[in-house]
Design an enzyme around this catalytic site. Structure first.
Site, PDB file in Angstrom:
ATOM      1  CE1 TYR A  59      -0.144   3.064  14.383  1.00 62.12           C
ATOM      2  CE2 TYR A  59      -1.860   4.223  12.669  1.00 62.12           C
ATOM      3  CZ  TYR A  59      -0.827   4.147  12.961  1.00 62.12           C
ATOM      4  OH  TYR A  59       0.005   3.345  11.485  1.00 62.12           O
ATOM      5  NE  ARG A  96      -3.079   2.553   2.939  1.00 64.96           N
ATOM      6  CZ  ARG A  96      -3.674   3.538   3.955  1.00 64.96           C
ATOM      7  NH1 ARG A  96      -3.168   2.824   4.652  1.00 64.96           N
ATOM      8  NH2 ARG A  96      -4.286   4.535   3.652  1.00 64.96           N
ATOM      9  CD  GLU A 104      -1.624   4.303   7.747  1.00 73.87           C
ATOM     10  OE1 GLU A 104      -1.620   4.708   9.105  1.00 73.87           O
ATOM     11  OE2 GLU A 104      -2.644   4.865   6.698  1.00 73.87           O
ATOM     12  CD  GLU A 115      -4.901   7.119  10.468  1.00 78.20           C
ATOM     13  OE1 GLU A 115      -4.876   8.217   9.782  1.00 78.20           O
ATOM     14  OE2 GLU A 115      -5.300   6.277  10.522  1.00 78.20           O
ATOM     15  CG  HIS A 121      -1.712   9.363   2.984  1.00 80.81           C
ATOM     16  ND1 HIS A 121      -2.094   7.374   3.747  1.00 80.81           N
ATOM     17  CD2 HIS A 121      -1.213   9.968   4.484  1.00 80.81           C
ATOM     18  CE1 HIS A 121      -1.326   7.740   4.868  1.00 80.81           C
ATOM     19  NE2 HIS A 121      -1.199   8.298   5.642  1.00 80.81           N
ATOM     20  CG  ASN A 142      -5.660   3.757   8.715  1.00 82.95           C
ATOM     21  OD1 ASN A 142      -5.348   1.937   8.260  1.00 82.95           O
ATOM     22  ND2 ASN A 142      -4.874   4.343   7.835  1.00 82.95           N
TER      23      ASN A 142
HETATM   24  C1  FCB Z   1      -1.860   7.123  10.731  1.00 80.77           C
HETATM   25  C2  FCB Z   1      -1.252   8.003   9.273  1.00 80.77           C
HETATM   26  C3  FCB Z   1      -0.151   8.233   8.307  1.00 80.77           C
HETATM   27  C4  FCB Z   1       1.204   7.231   9.553  1.00 80.77           C
HETATM   28  C5  FCB Z   1       0.460   7.086  11.260  1.00 80.77           C
HETATM   29  C6  FCB Z   1       1.515   6.523  12.150  1.00 80.77           C
HETATM   30  O1  FCB Z   1      -2.357   8.322  11.068  1.00 80.77           O
HETATM   31  O2  FCB Z   1      -2.173   7.531   8.468  1.00 80.77           O
HETATM   32  O3  FCB Z   1      -0.065   8.387   7.533  1.00 80.77           O
HETATM   33  O4  FCB Z   1       1.542   8.336  10.334  1.00 80.77           O
HETATM   34  O5  FCB Z   1      -0.538   7.150  11.642  1.00 80.77           O
END
Ligand code: FCB
Length: 449
Positions: free
Chosen positions: A284, A76, A355, A157, A112, A282
């Protein structure tokens, strides 16, 4: 010893254009909002920028070969809109050819975050026309690359871009509009809907979106905290997925906030809810929210300060473990958000984790030539296990992409935050696969055929 996934599950790695390409004015390319933002000074740690980034524009051949050698199926990446606008499509032709020649499936993202500055000057995402410009751009790309690129991601995002770029101002284009940023979200959603149509018309096989999602936990059981957390989750999670997967906004407040007359809004939502082939998630970390406490000073509590007067305040998630970026390590949050999406959306298409990854401030290669990033291996292992748990709970997940293939420019945090499986020496730009890269390679090889 490695988590196992169903046959056909796709492993991949992710990057984005501004974070890796550099060559910001090659081929007559004009500035994006990130070129402008980084040039402003005081916006990015150490005043860093993406002018050179990791020079992927000139090193893509060896980078792609290294990515492919890990045994991933998918790669990607994203297109730089101002580069395409300048007519430099030859670069993407060569890049896509290289990706395919290395046996990888290209899964590009159209947008992006690097909006051409000229569109920002005309109002950026606050201007409805920008959605139509994105559809034109999608058509240029699919006509040129659609013979080799069959799978596409429209937007990355939209929630983070709207929140950081338009509501708060910590990212380009640094608007600081608060709740007034909702139209920027709506116009991105409209751009998504228009792009889906364009891509399908020109024969795309798989079309999806990449959305950041996270569980939002109230800081306490009190009615005030629960209401604050619900509103925050509506604004940052569901505002960007309900229109796509249910065809409406999560509340009247938000419907009114996007500022589009009702009849027009219904037509827009019809477009936005276009069927998708996959839904990119995505993930985190989770978020914890409380109702603002009178007299409490929230500044500096987290990396992002919510302006005074907002009805919610993020507070640190209780977690024993954090990445070097300070993000809480909560793998179960990934299982939880996947199950929530599955329950909320009867029409949820197969999910791809587009992600997931962690920044650790890895040391340079040692005398043995290796980068020992044990904590990243632990992070990725635990999150892949969390994906397997979601699959066991009935969620269909078809793939997982690590953020990121390679160390890069981490937006407002500059080059300090290293997310890559491949280490980059930012002085001489040499690349070294980290231990996590070899671990990921072995995990992929250990899947039952
Ligand atoms: C996300 C973004 C990506 C990267 C990661 C750590 O929010 O999509 O570009 O910065 O975080």
């Amino acid at each position: 010893m490695y988590p196992q996934f169903p046959p056909g599950f796709r492993f991949g790695m992710s990057t984005s254009a501004y974070q890796i390409e550099g060559a910001v004015d090659a081929g007559g390319k004009g500035p994006s909002i990130w070129d402008t933002f980084t040039a402003q000074g005081g916006t990015v740690r150490h005043g860093q920028d993406g002018r050179v980034a990791i020079d992927h524009y000139h090193r893509y051949e060896s980078d792609i070969a290294l990515i492919a050698a890990a045994g991933v199926q998918d790669y990607r990446f994203s297109f730089s809109w101002p580069r395409v606008l300048a007519g430099d499509l030859d670069f993407y032709d060569r890049l896509v050819d290289t990706i395919v020649a290395n046996g990888l499936r290209p899964v590009p993202t159209l947008y992006h975050w690097d909006l051409p500055q000229e569109f920002e000057d005309a109002g950026g995402w606050m201007n409805r026309d920008t959605a139509h410009r994105l559809a034109d751009y999608a058509s240029t790309l699919v006509l040129r690359l659609g013979d080799r690129v069959r799978d596409w991601i429209t937007m990355n995002e939209m929630n983070v871009h709207t929140l950081y770029g338009y509501a708060l101002g910590d990212h380009a284009p640094a608007r600081g509009l608060g709740l007034g940023a909702l139209p920027a979200g709506h116009h991105q959603l409209l751009a998504h809907g228009l792009a889906v149509q364009v891509l399908r018309t020109h024969g795309a096989r798989g079309v999806g979106v990449a959305s950041q999602h996270f569980p939002v936990m109230p800081a306490s059981e009190s009615a005030e905290d629960v209401a604050a957390a619900t509103l925050f989750s509506d604004l940052t999670n569901w505002t960007f997925s309900d229109p796509i997967l249910l065809g409406d906004y999560p509340s009247e407040l938000i419907r009114a906030g996007v500022g589009v007359p009702d009849a027009q809004l219904d037509r827009d939502l019809e477009l936005i809810r276009a069927r998708l082939d996959f839904y990119g998630v995505n993930y985190y970390e989770p978020t914890m929210i409380e109702a603002p406490r009178v007299g409490k000073d929230y500044s500096g509590v987290l990396e992002v300060d919510i302006p005074d007067g907002m009805p919610f305040s993020p507070v640190p998630v209780k977690s024993d473990e954090r990445t070097d970026f300070g993000w809480a390590i909560v793998p179960s949050g990934l299982t939880e958000i996947l199950v929530t999406l599955h329950e909320r959306y009867p029409a949820l298409p197969p999910v791809i984790i587009t992600e997931n990854g962690a920044s650790f401030h890895d040391a340079a290669p040692g005398p043995d030539g290796r980068v020992h990033d044990e904590r990243r291996i632990a992070y990725l292992g635990a999150h892949l296990a969390a994906v397997a748990d979601a699959i066991a709970a009935g969620v269909r997940v078809d793939g997982y992409y690590v953020w990121s293939a390679i160390d890069n420019f981490e937006w407002a945090a500059g080059f300090d935050e290293r997310f890559g499986l491949i280490h980059v020496d930012f002085d001489d730009l040499s690349r070294t696969p980290k231990d996590s890269y070899y671990w990921y390679r072995d995990l992929i090889a250990a899947q039952a055929p």
